[in-house]
Scaffold this motif. Structure first.
Motif, PDB file in Angstrom:
ATOM      1  N   UNK A   1      26.833  31.934  33.485  1.00 51.15           N
ATOM      2  CA  UNK A   1      27.235  33.328  33.689  1.00 51.15           C
ATOM      3  C   UNK A   1      28.713  33.385  34.064  1.00 51.15           C
ATOM      4  N   UNK A   2      29.451  34.322  33.456  1.00 53.36           N
ATOM      5  CA  UNK A   2      30.881  34.437  33.705  1.00 53.36           C
ATOM      6  C   UNK A   2      31.145  34.926  35.127  1.00 53.36           C
ATOM      7  N   UNK A   3      32.248  34.461  35.682  1.00 52.98           N
ATOM      8  CA  UNK A   3      32.644  34.926  37.002  1.00 52.98           C
ATOM      9  C   UNK A   3      33.105  36.370  36.926  1.00 52.98           C
ATOM     10  N   UNK A   4      32.769  37.152  37.948  1.00 50.38           N
ATOM     11  CA  UNK A   4      33.209  38.538  38.040  1.00 50.38           C
ATOM     12  C   UNK A   4      34.006  38.714  39.329  1.00 50.38           C
ATOM     13  N   UNK A   5      35.254  39.108  39.214  1.00 53.71           N
ATOM     14  CA  UNK A   5      36.037  39.399  40.413  1.00 53.71           C
ATOM     15  C   UNK A   5      35.934  40.858  40.802  1.00 53.71           C
ATOM     16  N   UNK A   6      35.513  41.716  39.852  1.00 52.94           N
ATOM     17  CA  UNK A   6      35.441  43.158  40.075  1.00 52.94           C
ATOM     18  C   UNK A   6      34.093  43.666  39.573  1.00 52.94           C
ATOM     19  N   UNK A   7      33.393  44.397  40.419  1.00 54.08           N
ATOM     20  CA  UNK A   7      32.156  45.059  40.019  1.00 54.08           C
ATOM     21  C   UNK A   7      32.296  46.552  40.273  1.00 54.08           C
TER      22      UNK A   7
ATOM     23  N   UNK B   1      45.006  32.544  36.692  1.00 55.38           N
ATOM     24  CA  UNK B   1      45.181  33.597  35.698  1.00 55.38           C
ATOM     25  C   UNK B   1      43.902  33.835  34.914  1.00 55.38           C
ATOM     26  N   UNK B   2      42.760  33.544  35.521  1.00 52.69           N
ATOM     27  CA  UNK B   2      41.497  33.625  34.802  1.00 52.69           C
ATOM     28  C   UNK B   2      40.686  34.856  35.144  1.00 52.69           C
ATOM     29  N   UNK B   3      39.370  34.692  35.141  1.00 56.52           N
ATOM     30  CA  UNK B   3      38.467  35.806  35.433  1.00 56.52           C
ATOM     31  C   UNK B   3      38.678  36.355  36.834  1.00 56.52           C
ATOM     32  N   UNK B   4      39.168  35.510  37.732  1.00 53.98           N
ATOM     33  CA  UNK B   4      39.382  35.947  39.113  1.00 53.98           C
ATOM     34  C   UNK B   4      40.652  36.771  39.274  1.00 53.98           C
ATOM     35  N   UNK B   5      41.536  36.730  38.286  1.00 55.03           N
ATOM     36  CA  UNK B   5      42.805  37.462  38.361  1.00 55.03           C
ATOM     37  C   UNK B   5      42.838  38.684  37.444  1.00 55.03           C
ATOM     38  N   UNK B   6      41.750  38.890  36.701  1.00 55.66           N
ATOM     39  CA  UNK B   6      41.682  39.952  35.707  1.00 55.66           C
ATOM     40  C   UNK B   6      40.291  40.581  35.751  1.00 55.66           C
ATOM     41  N   UNK B   7      40.017  41.448  34.776  1.00 51.96           N
ATOM     42  CA  UNK B   7      38.664  41.982  34.663  1.00 51.96           C
ATOM     43  C   UNK B   7      37.703  40.940  34.096  1.00 51.96           C
ATOM     44  N   UNK B   8      38.244  39.926  33.432  1.00 48.62           N
ATOM     45  CA  UNK B   8      37.425  38.871  32.854  1.00 48.62           C
ATOM     46  C   UNK B   8      38.179  38.090  31.806  1.00 48.62           C
TER      47      UNK B   8
ATOM     48  N   UNK C   1      41.654  28.444  40.486  1.00 48.12           N
ATOM     49  CA  UNK C   1      41.643  27.933  39.115  1.00 48.12           C
ATOM     50  C   UNK C   1      40.692  26.750  38.992  1.00 48.12           C
ATOM     51  N   UNK C   2      40.772  25.817  39.922  1.00 48.83           N
ATOM     52  CA  UNK C   2      39.862  24.667  39.882  1.00 48.83           C
ATOM     53  C   UNK C   2      38.402  25.131  39.950  1.00 48.83           C
ATOM     54  N   UNK C   3      38.127  26.147  40.750  1.00 46.98           N
ATOM     55  CA  UNK C   3      36.781  26.708  40.867  1.00 46.98           C
ATOM     56  C   UNK C   3      36.308  27.237  39.510  1.00 46.98           C
ATOM     57  N   UNK C   4      37.177  27.951  38.808  1.00 40.60           N
ATOM     58  CA  UNK C   4      36.817  28.489  37.490  1.00 40.60           C
ATOM     59  C   UNK C   4      36.601  27.374  36.467  1.00 40.60           C
ATOM     60  N   UNK C   5      37.481  26.382  36.487  1.00 39.92           N
ATOM     61  CA  UNK C   5      37.385  25.306  35.505  1.00 39.92           C
ATOM     62  C   UNK C   5      36.107  24.494  35.693  1.00 39.92           C
ATOM     63  N   UNK C   6      35.742  24.251  36.944  1.00 39.71           N
ATOM     64  CA  UNK C   6      34.489  23.541  37.225  1.00 39.71           C
ATOM     65  C   UNK C   6      33.301  24.416  36.824  1.00 39.71           C
ATOM     66  N   UNK C   7      33.369  25.698  37.153  1.00 37.08           N
ATOM     67  CA  UNK C   7      32.294  26.639  36.817  1.00 37.08           C
ATOM     68  C   UNK C   7      32.033  26.664  35.316  1.00 37.08           C
ATOM     69  N   UNK C   8      33.128  26.647  34.526  1.00 37.72           N
ATOM     70  CA  UNK C   8      33.000  26.740  33.070  1.00 37.72           C
ATOM     71  C   UNK C   8      32.883  25.377  32.381  1.00 37.72           C
ATOM     72  N   UNK C   9      32.868  24.310  33.196  1.00 39.25           N
ATOM     73  CA  UNK C   9      32.700  22.947  32.689  1.00 39.25           C
ATOM     74  C   UNK C   9      33.788  22.552  31.680  1.00 39.25           C
ATOM     75  N   UNK C  10      35.023  22.923  31.980  1.00 39.35           N
ATOM     76  CA  UNK C  10      36.161  22.513  31.161  1.00 39.35           C
ATOM     77  C   UNK C  10      36.674  21.153  31.631  1.00 39.35           C
TER      78      UNK C  10
END
Length: 358
Positions: free
Chosen positions: A1-7, A168-175, A210-219
């Protein structure tokens, strides 16, 4: 599931508190403009696109639950509170551009006798809520344009190693993200060998977010400290650097997270292409050069402490600018949702699009 910074839904707004990541995933309710200003200023939400979206949606929350007797009072509330939100973090231009556009819309609606106050309110809400959807669409276009630019000379189908800075990923934008959107697209194309991210002192957005997102997305990813960039480029055959932007001005000079400028200098020395990934909402043609950009300075504590633990000597003075400006001559290309522009052609191309929509 994609990270959401804004709901956001039906006048209710929550943001993922990025001060607590990666240790804790906690959403904070934003009940109005004061809450919006605080979460932006405290960096509970950050990233230029996300700042604009959260700021505008915090006003939408207030207006959603409020009744207005006349269009004049609604227009005054929109203008006053949007201008207040711009002051939360002034370097990022996205909030200012969004505020100006929404104020212009409210002025046009206010003088249109065929539109009632309730219709004006609904039009404002619809326009603000659409920012979430459009940001994701723009980010995916940026990802495609950026990936193609990086791969244009890789005709053998080989994969690439890239470097990014800050978050600059999902945490910095709408997705999806801007610079990380480019990385995600390379991965989707099976052309990403490795992504390196800097820790981004003093706030550690790279190490925490960023590291959190990269690990989450298995990059395939590796974290480096900020002072390792030169060694990385010397040893690891980096194909490109791709970073975000808080403001790109008319001559192509770009304000971004502190440390970006020195990475650009090192990239130039090592003949590594250096790209800025930013939506058109980050481009400010009203400012002619980077010397005119207002640079936010942050509290000393961000440098002297990690959490509650002091790491710097008592009594030392600190200088803590949140951003620096990378000169246009160090930038290979500016990746937008409408294409990749060289800094010296950006003004003409962006002006043409803003005038024609094409």
């Amino acid at each position: 599931m994609a990270l959401e910074s804004i709901r956001y839904s039906d006048g209710k707004l929550e943001i993922l508190d990025q001060l607590l990541l990666p240790a804790q995933n906690k959403y904070v309710s934003v009940k109005g403009v004061e809450d919006g200003w605080k979460v932006i200023n405290r960096m509970q939400v950050r990233g230029a696109p996300a700042i604009a979206i959260v700021g505008c949606l915090s006003l939408a929350v207030e207006i959603y639950n409020e009744q207005f007797n006349d269009k004049k009072s609604l227009r005054q509330e929109i203008e006053g509170k949007l201008n207040y939100l711009v002051s939360a973090r002034p370097t990022a231009v996205n909030m200012k551009i969004a505020a100006d556009e929404l104020i212009k819309l409210s002025n046009e609606l206010a003088i249109n006798d065929d539109i009632s106050v309730n219709e004006m309110k609904q039009k404002f809400l619809d326009t603000t809520e659409a920012m979430l959807r459009k940001d994701i669409e723009d980010n995916k276009a940026i990802g495609t344009n950026g990936a193609n630019a990086i791969l244009q000379n890789k005709t053998d189908g080989s994969s690439v190693r890239v470097l990014t800075h800050c978050n600059t990923g999902s945490l910095a934008t709408a997705g999806y993200g801007t610079a990380l959107g480019v990385v995600r697209k390379l991965f989707e194309m099976n052309r990403l060998e490795h992504i390196y991210c800097t820790e981004t002192r003093p706030y550690n957005q790279g190490a925490r977010l960023t590291a959190f997102e990269l690990v989450h997305d298995k990059l395939p990813a590796t974290l480096i400290i900020d002072s390792m960039v030169s060694a990385l480029m010397q040893k690891k055959n980096i194909a490109a650097v791709v970073v975000g932007a808080d403001r790109v001005v008319a001559n192509g000079d770009t304000a971004n997270k502190i440390g970006t400028y020195q990475i650009a200098v090192v990239a130039k020395y090592h003949n590594v292409p250096f790209y800025i990934a930013a939506p058109l909402t980050s481009i400010d043609l009203k400012i002619s050069s980077g010397e005119q950009i207002q640079i936010e300075e942050r509290p000393q504590r961000e440098m002297t402490h990690v959490g509650d633990h002091r790491i710097a000597a008592q009594g030392i003075k600190c200088w803590n600018p949140a951003f620096d400006v990378t000169p246009a001559h160090l930038i290979t290309g500016i990746i937008t949702e409408k294409g990749v522009f060289k800094p010296d052609e950006m003004r003409e191309k962006v002006s043409e699009f803003l005038q024609t929509g094409k």
